[in-house]
Write an enzyme that holds these catalytic residues in place. Structure first.
Site, PDB file in Angstrom:
ATOM      1  N   GLU A  44      -2.051   2.731 -15.162  1.00  0.00           N
ATOM      2  CA  GLU A  44      -2.900   1.945 -14.255  1.00  0.00           C
ATOM      3  C   GLU A  44      -3.756   0.950 -15.032  1.00  0.00           C
ATOM      4  OE1 GLU A  44      -5.727   2.999 -10.473  1.00  0.00           O
ATOM      5  OE2 GLU A  44      -6.207   4.014 -12.347  1.00  0.00           O
ATOM      6  N   LYS A 126      -3.679  -1.793  -5.135  1.00  0.00           N
ATOM      7  CA  LYS A 126      -4.193  -0.495  -4.719  1.00  0.00           C
ATOM      8  C   LYS A 126      -4.951  -0.653  -3.412  1.00  0.00           C
ATOM      9  CE  LYS A 126      -6.730   3.434  -6.748  1.00  0.00           C
ATOM     10  NZ  LYS A 126      -7.433   3.894  -7.965  1.00  0.00           N
ATOM     11  N   CYS A 160      -2.941   6.067  -9.245  1.00  0.00           N
ATOM     12  CA  CYS A 160      -4.017   7.046  -9.346  1.00  0.00           C
ATOM     13  C   CYS A 160      -4.209   7.851  -8.060  1.00  0.00           C
ATOM     14  CB  CYS A 160      -5.281   6.305  -9.755  1.00  0.00           C
ATOM     15  SG  CYS A 160      -6.603   7.318 -10.413  1.00  0.00           S
TER      16      CYS A 160
END
Length: 337
Positions: A44, A126, A160
């Site tokens: 990430e 995200k 994540c």
């Protein structure tokens, strides 16, 4: 799906140095390709590094790092992205890179999927940055919550704690994902304060995703290295928050999981850089889905059903010309032009 060898990266970038980090990425990709990998997955926001500074002090202290972080974030259509596209084509790999995407004055926690001929198959953001990440990054939307057709099969990616959100996961499963990249930052931050941020919980999330989705899961993970400490550990308290065990590198817990939940690799020590490899056999997916296909015979859409909003959220839409707010494949030759 075709059988391939896949690679999950456990390494630190050259912290807050975009160009040097891309050069390091090329060395890693070259090594993975030489060892037969056709898919290479990075952690990430590996470019230019995860903003650990946001967790270590007051908002005022964090703001002081924003200009450097913003300057070293990467635009989607940029010479730096072209370097990644050229890299994927040169080594004949599908590349999944986590990066801080810069658009105007904002940043997003993005993952780009680049095909083996250098074409951008997907750029996604995200959906919801976690906790203090929201002071650094904006939110994504449903327009790029997409599983793509890669050279070897159905490929998707999340960042994540998106792996903690049941509806996000179901949106991916319903698109018949076969290989998934679960990108994570390092797992040493706040180890004595927040167990949920550690490797036990987060690797558990990657493993569970593999079982729930009947998919292979690559879980690349970065390391908090000396470069991070040199920049951010300006007090003993900040050093403890970064890595409570010592001021040495740590937090790398990369792994690759099979659709039945098995770890497919011997882990690399958490303070060492390296590449994990696994041979992905599509017959394992078939066996797993025979027991529980989440988008097929094991679903109950008459009882429970997910609604996904594909609308791309933009502050302005131009009337009278095509709306390019959505994402389209960017061929390498177009990017070079």
């Amino acid at each position: 799906m075709k059988a391939i060898k896949a690679a999950a990266v456990q390494a630190a970038p050259v912290y807050l140095d975009l160009h040097a980090s891309i050069s390091k990425a090329e060395r890693i990709v070259a090594e993975a390709s030489e060892n037969g990998a056709k898919l290479v997955a990075f952690p990430e926001t590996w470019l230019p590094g995860y903003p650990f500074f946001a967790w270590l002090g007051s908002p005022a202290d964090s703001i002081g790092h924003i200009p450097e972080y913003h300057a070293n974030s990467m635009e989607l259509r940029s010479p730096e992205m072209l370097r990644l596209q050229t890299m994927a084509a040169r080594y004949g790999v599908t590349l999944v890179m986590g990066y801080s995407e810069r658009e105007g004055g904002s940043r997003y926690m993005s993952q780009v999927i680049i095909g083996e001929h250098g074409e951008i198959l997907l750029n996604r953001r995200k959906l919801k940055p976690t906790l203090i990440e929201r002071t650094i990054f904006g939110e994504g939307d449903g327009s790029d919550l997409v599983v793509v057709d890669s050279a070897f099969g159905r490929l998707g990616a999340l960042n994540c704690w998106e792996h903690m959100q049941p509806l996000v996961k179901m949106a991916m499963f319903a698109q018949h994902e076969e290989v998934h990249v679960a990108s994570w930052p390092a797992f040493s931050l706040y180890r004595e304060l927040a167990y949920a941020l550690g490797p036990e919980v987060n690797n558990g999330a990657s493993r569970q995703y593999a079982v729930e989705g009947s998919a292979f899961v690559l879980a690349p993970c970065a390391i908090i290295d000396a470069g991070v400490f040199d920049k951010l550990a300006t007090s003993s308290e900040k050093a403890m928050l970064l890595n409570p065990q010592s001021s040495a590198p740590g937090g790398g817990f990369a792994q690759i999981y099979a659709p039945d939940g098995r770890a497919m690799c011997e882990p690399i020590p958490q303070d060492q850089e390296g590449i994990l490899y696994a041979d992905l056999d599509p017959s394992v997916i078939t066996i797993s889905k025979a027991a529980a296909d989440p988008a097929g015979h094991y679903s109950r859409p008459d009882v429970l059903k997910l609604v996904l909003n594909r609308e791309s959220r933009r502050v302005m839409e131009e009337v009278g010309r095509p709306n390019h707010a959505g994402f389209a494949v960017i061929p390498l030759e177009e990017a070079e032009a």
